[in-house]
Design a protein around this motif. Structure first.
Motif, PDB file in Angstrom:
ATOM      1  N   ALA A   1      -3.943  -4.877   9.088  1.00 27.23           N
ATOM      2  CA  ALA A   1      -3.927  -3.691   8.217  1.00 27.23           C
ATOM      3  C   ALA A   1      -5.353  -3.255   7.886  1.00 27.23           C
ATOM      4  CB  ALA A   1      -3.145  -3.995   6.938  1.00 27.23           C
TER       5      ALA A   1
ATOM      6  N   CYS B   1      -0.212   5.033   4.356  1.00 27.12           N
ATOM      7  CA  CYS B   1      -0.747   4.364   3.158  1.00 27.12           C
ATOM      8  C   CYS B   1      -2.166   3.879   3.426  1.00 27.12           C
ATOM      9  CB  CYS B   1       0.162   3.196   2.784  1.00 27.12           C
ATOM     10  SG  CYS B   1      -0.526   2.104   1.541  1.00 27.12           S
ATOM     11  N   ARG B   2      -3.102   4.275   2.574  1.00 26.70           N
ATOM     12  CA  ARG B   2      -4.500   3.883   2.758  1.00 26.70           C
ATOM     13  C   ARG B   2      -4.911   2.738   1.841  1.00 26.70           C
ATOM     14  NH1 ARG B   2      -4.649   4.980   7.276  1.00 26.70           N
ATOM     15  NH2 ARG B   2      -6.849   4.394   7.212  1.00 26.70           N
ATOM     16  N   ARG B   3      -4.246   2.558   0.724  1.00 28.87           N
ATOM     17  CA  ARG B   3      -4.620   1.505  -0.230  1.00 28.87           C
ATOM     18  C   ARG B   3      -3.364   0.759  -0.653  1.00 28.87           C
ATOM     19  NH1 ARG B   3      -8.163   3.192  -5.307  1.00 28.87           N
ATOM     20  NH2 ARG B   3      -9.739   3.311  -3.647  1.00 28.87           N
TER      21      ARG B   3
ATOM     22  N   LEU C   1       4.772  -1.484   7.149  1.00 28.38           N
ATOM     23  CA  LEU C   1       3.858  -0.347   7.178  1.00 28.38           C
ATOM     24  C   LEU C   1       4.225   0.661   8.272  1.00 28.38           C
ATOM     25  CD1 LEU C   1       0.463  -2.193   6.551  1.00 28.38           C
ATOM     26  CD2 LEU C   1       1.743  -0.762   4.949  1.00 28.38           C
TER      27      LEU C   1
ATOM     28  N   ARG D   1      -7.176   0.529   6.451  1.00 25.25           N
ATOM     29  CA  ARG D   1      -6.559   0.512   5.123  1.00 25.25           C
ATOM     30  C   ARG D   1      -7.400  -0.333   4.159  1.00 25.25           C
ATOM     31  NH1 ARG D   1      -0.991   2.046   6.426  1.00 25.25           N
ATOM     32  NH2 ARG D   1      -0.514   1.446   8.573  1.00 25.25           N
ATOM     33  N   GLU D   2      -7.315   0.009   2.879  1.00 26.41           N
ATOM     34  CA  GLU D   2      -7.914  -0.815   1.834  1.00 26.41           C
ATOM     35  C   GLU D   2      -6.858  -1.796   1.358  1.00 26.41           C
ATOM     36  OE1 GLU D   2     -11.123   2.349  -0.053  1.00 26.41           O
ATOM     37  OE2 GLU D   2      -9.174   2.095  -1.013  1.00 26.41           O
TER      38      GLU D   2
END
Length: 373
Positions: A43, A9-11, A251, A48-49
């Motif tokens: 995070a 997961c990036r955002r 995460l 990650r954003e």
């Protein structure tokens, strides 16, 4: 989808509730805030954003003003929010600065999401902050909200924000482990539900009443957030905020809390129609029109309309309900309420003779219409 996918997961949007940020007295729980910031910073360092939706302004204001119970009137809530919001942000800014992270305050109201241009402005502002590696800290603008002190609650706000920025994961950190098969406060034999594939009537029936005396939400508001996230293509997790390293564990794909899996991903404009836009009125349709909308993907024609409620204009968002009064869709209407009342029950070919002109054949075109589940 599998929980292991959260590793990529990036955002993500993380929402934390009032009860997880304050002591029962209403004063801010600095140790818990420091824990949250540490996990968000980790995070962030992973590339990650991260966007934080935080409650706690009213609770913090209560503690600062020495109130013993949650204020009931809107002016009292606004006063608490005005005092508490600045205190809340000051602490967040100091904590995040120790990790070299810049934060930005974003206060939203229902109007910011209801009007398409302001909706797009909010989306662009949030995305730009993320591009600059800033962590936006979002809250309801309680000080100026006059209709109701909240957009509803911050559970709903977090889901709307997740939809707004096309987040890949929504995490709701609360004072409960997740969704149970019953009320754990009354029945020690209930079990935690690890995954929810679909929000069935049975799942909705598990939602209890409001949460703590300091917060405004309960499990029902979290299920509403899951409904919004589901149709936005975004998985959502409910987990206990006080668990050690709860966010890194989530995460990493660890099986804690309850995950709600998405069923579809509506296009952004359709998500705005369904969840962001303010509904100005209702159009009631007969059984034939309801069937055509639900199963055949048709536009709404005047012949299937049986009643009109509200005072809307062309271009407003309206709710379409079936003969039982159940909402089946929302859409942008092509005619005003007065015009719809004149042409309802008639054929499209009669519109010009009834109104003096025929700008559209459809009252709501299928391209501007979104079905409820």
């Amino acid at each position: 989808m599998k929980r292991e996918s959260f590793q990529h997961c990036r955002r993500l949007v993380v929402k934390v509730g009032t009860s997880s940020l304050t002591h029962p007295s209403g004063e801010l729980h600095l140790e818990q805030m420091a824990k949250l910031v540490n996990e968000l910073a980790l995070a962030h360092r992973e590339g990650r954003e991260v966007l934080l939706v935080t409650s706690g302004a009213i609770g913090a204001g209560m503690g600062k003003l020495g109130l013993k119970g949650r204020p009931r009137t809107i002016p009292e809530k606004q006063a608490c929010a005005a005092v508490g919001q600045s205190q809340l942000m000051q602490i967040y800014e100091r904590f995040f600065a120790s990790y070299g992270i810049t934060v930005g305050q974003v206060l939203l109201t229902r109007d910011d999401l209801a009007h398409r241009r302001r909706f797009l402005n909010a989306r662009n502002a949030l995305r730009t902050l993320l591009e600059y590696r800033v962590i936006p800290i979002v809250n309801e603008n309680d000080t100026v909200a006059v209709d109701e002190i909240r957009l509803g609650d911050n559970d709903t706000l977090s889901a709307l924000v997740a939809s707004l920025i096309s987040a890949q994961l929504l995490v709701i950190l609360s004072d409960v482990e997740g969704l149970y098969t019953g009320d754990p406060r009354q029945d020690p034999n209930v079990r935690l539900i690890s995954e929810v594939e679909k929000l069935t009537p049975e799942i909705w029936a598990l939602a209890g009443g409001p949460g703590s005396c300091l917060g405004s939400g309960g499990m029902s508001t979290k299920l509403e957030a899951a409904r919004i996230a589901s149709r936005s293509g975004c998985p959502m997790i409910i987990a206990r905020a006080s668990l050690p390293e709860v966010l890194p564990r989530l995460l990493a794909g660890e099986e804690i809390g309850t995950v709600f899996w998405p069923r579809e991903r509506l296009r952004e404009r359709r998500r705005w129609l369904l969840f962001g836009a303010q509904v100005k009125g209702r159009i009631c349709v007969d059984a034939g029109a309801a069937l055509a909308l639900r199963q055949e993907g048709k536009s709404l024609l005047p012949s299937g309309i049986v009643a009109v409620e509200g005072d809307f204009e062309a271009g407003h968002v309206i709710s379409i309900v079936d003969p039982e009064g159940k909402e089946i869709a929302r859409g942008l209407v092509n005619y005003s309420a007065a015009e719809v009342a004149r042409i309802m029950g008639h054929q499209t070919s009669e519109i010009e003779s009834l109104l003096g002109c025929r700008l559209y054949d459809e009252v709501v075109h299928r391209d501007n219409l979104v079905l409820q589940e």
